[in-house]
Design an enzyme around this catalytic site. Structure first.
Site, short mmCIF file in Angstrom:
data_model
loop_
_atom_site.label_atom_id
_atom_site.label_comp_id
_atom_site.label_asym_id
_atom_site.label_seq_id
_atom_site.Cartn_x
_atom_site.Cartn_y
_atom_site.Cartn_z
N GLY A 217 0.84 -1.20 0.00
CA GLY A 217 0.00 0.00 0.00
C GLY A 217 0.86 1.24 0.00
CB SER A 218 0.03 4.71 0.82
OG SER A 218 -0.47 4.54 2.13
CB THR A 219 5.29 5.67 1.42
OG1 THR A 219 5.66 5.08 0.16
CG2 THR A 219 6.54 5.87 2.26
N GLY B 287 2.53 2.45 5.38
CA GLY B 287 3.68 1.58 5.67
C GLY B 287 4.39 2.03 6.94
CB CYS C 143 3.37 -0.08 -6.50
SG CYS C 143 3.36 -1.84 -6.82
CD GLU D 74 2.38 5.25 -5.62
OE1 GLU D 74 2.07 5.30 -4.43
OE2 GLU D 74 2.75 4.21 -6.20
#
Ligand code: TAP
Length: 487
Positions: free
Chosen positions: A225-227, A230, A281, A381
């Site tokens: 998923g997204s940083t 994360g 991604c 992103e």
């Protein structure tokens, strides 16, 4: 269609009774109400997984593999229904779900079915008189949190290696796209996976997802998923120091040198950014072009982008469907304004399609924006059918642009110069590099990134290291050697 939580081999409602609608992004109509797991449901699933773990991990590895192979067959036998379900819930065109997502899902379960009995240990040459050997043991109960962009495929990427290694799984699909993971759970029950080995819990990220990351009896969490999330996973995991594996965002550099085959570049780059509406991604979201060919390439690329057939994902002729949610579509379109504010020039798209038939859906036209490499749209992103273009003069400049974001997941380059290709591949700060192609993946090839793109690898033998822990065993094999260090 299953819409309840899958816990201990059965579909059950959430203890709270909570449900949430999952929508068809083509027109935002409701497909179904799906149970939403709370913390107490996570506890139930973890207890079931813990109970199943001793027998599952002790089962002959080949028998675990056989179940995964049976599952792969069952997926192929149900390919049309799975493809349709995935297209309905995510907006992926049916031609892609049928030809890519479903076959790749089956292939992943099959690859790791074959892998199950090939996870060998080793013997290590230590001092005389001792045998030291290393075995790989499963980690235990693993938590897995997956996103909405490839929910079916990511279910296989996450579950297959974990199960092959002998772990039990508690998985949370994204709240936007829970249906295909539940369909896989139903097939698992059908082909004979023991109760509790796999548990699937649709639920909210900040509730069920967060608790999976925190849970004291979960030994590892694997997240895609997204940083930003994360980072939250890492923090939440610190309570019991669980193993963490992160597959996060990307900002794929796609470098085109002056000697490249432009026909291949145009086709490969369009697939790289517009496949799955750019919600990948590893999307090729930054086109970095040598100035000598920029005009020619951009003319061809924009004309291909304008010719892409946008429409209902269930129509077999559709090449690009809607984004997966209205909120996400609005976010992607907001980046068009961000680009313009920093002097970016929209070369194609930049808006929702005009067609009245698509007005209720989450559609965005394929969008190409000329921007400086330091602009926000070339750094953040966007996760949509949105590609930035910038030009370069020297190879050093191209490399600096390519390596100039916080991400490091996938990158590609197009050239006929073999030496340059390998040299640049070595210099790219990126977990994966594609030369004269883009976005190739295989269950056999390690997948993952560096920097803000996360750590750990999926796929191949590498992922078996992620889902096992080494145990080093010392044996005193020579009676003449004292079993202790002499004083
Ligand atoms: P995320 O918020 O990262 O969602 C991914 C998964 O994490 C979902 O299952 C989500 O649950 C869950 N989650 C959310 N908050 C959590 C928490 N605090 N603890 C544990 N799990 C949590 O992604 P998104 O909001 O769907 O998308 C935002 C952006 O992330 C995208 O625009 C894109 O840039 C990036 N993204 C990257 C990828 C890949 S493949 N790298 C995939 C998706 C999105 P919910 O579904 O309930 O939110």
């Amino acid at each position: 269609m299953q819409t309840q939580l899958f816990i201990d081999g059965r579909f059950v409602p959430a203890l709270s009774g909570a449900t949430l609608a999952t929508l068809n992004p083509h027109d935002n109509s409701e497909i179904a109400q799906v149970s939403m797991a709370g913390r107490e449901d996570v506890d139930r699933a973890v207890a079931a997984a813990k109970k199943a773990f001793p027998a599952w991990s002790a089962m002959a590895a080949a028998d675990r593999g056989r179940l995964l192979l049976k599952l792969a067959d069952a997926i192929e036998a149900n390919a049309d229904a799975l493809a349709r379900l995935e297209s309905l819930d995510t907006g992926h065109p049916i031609r892609d779900t049928r030809n890519l997502d479903v076959p790749r899902t089956a292939a992943t379960f099959r690859y790791f079915g074959g892998m199950a009995d090939k996870v060998e240990g080793s013997v290590i040459p230590v001092e005389a008189g001792f045998l030291n050997y290393l075995t790989r043991e499963p980690v235990g109960v693993v938590g897995q949190v997956v996103p909405w962009n490839f929910p079916l495929m990511f279910t296989s990427w996450k579950m297959a290696p974990a199960l092959a290694a002998g772990n039990c799984v508690v998985m949370k699909p994204a709240e936007l796209t829970p249906l295909s993971s539940l369909a896989i759970a139903a097939l698992m029950a059908e082909v004979g996976f023991p109760a509790g080995v796999v548990n699937v819990l649709p639920g909210l990220g900040h509730v069920a997802g967060q608790y999976i990351a925190e849970h004291p009896e979960i030994s590892k969490v694997a997240f895609t998923g997204s940083t930003a999330v994360g980072r939250k996973i890492v923090q939440a995991s610190s309570g019991n120091l669980k193993k963490v594996q992160l597959e996060l965002g990307g900002k794929g550099a796609n470098i085109v040198y002056g000697d490249a085959n432009l026909d291949a570049v145009v086709q490969g780059s369009a697939f790289g950014i517009f496949h799955n509406q750019g919600q990948a991604c590893i999307a090729a979201s930054r086109l970095i072009v040598h100035e000598s060919i920029a005009d020619d390439l951009l003319e061809r690329f924009t004309s291909l982008a304008r010719s892409i057939r946008i429409g209902d994902p269930l129509d077999p002729s559709t090449e690009m469907g809607p984004l997966t949610s209205q909120m996400h579509r609005d976010r992607v379109l907001s980046y068009v304004d961000v680009a313009r504010e920093q002097g970016g020039r929209v070369l194609a798209g930049g808006k929702a399609p005009d067609a009245a038939a698509l007005a209720k859906g989450c559609y965005v036209e394929p969008t190409i924006v000329q921007a400086k490499p330091t602009d926000r749209v070339a750094q953040e992103e966007v996760f949509g059918p949105f590609v930035t273009v910038s030009t370069f003069r020297t190879d050093e400049e191209a490399l600096a642009i390519a390596n100039g974001t916080e991400y490091g997941l996938g990158a590609g380059l197009w050239t006929r110069d073999l030496q340059r290709a390998h040299l640049v591949a070595r210099q790219l700060r990126s977990g994966m590099v594609w030369i004269n192609c883009y976005k190739r993946v295989s269950p056999a090839s390690p997948f993952g990134g560096v920097g803000a793109s996360g750590y750990g690898r999926e796929m191949g033998f590498e992922v078996m290291r992620e889902y096992t822990q080494p145990k080093s065993v010392w044996v005193n094999v020579d009676a003449n050697i004292p079993p202790y260090y002499p004083r």
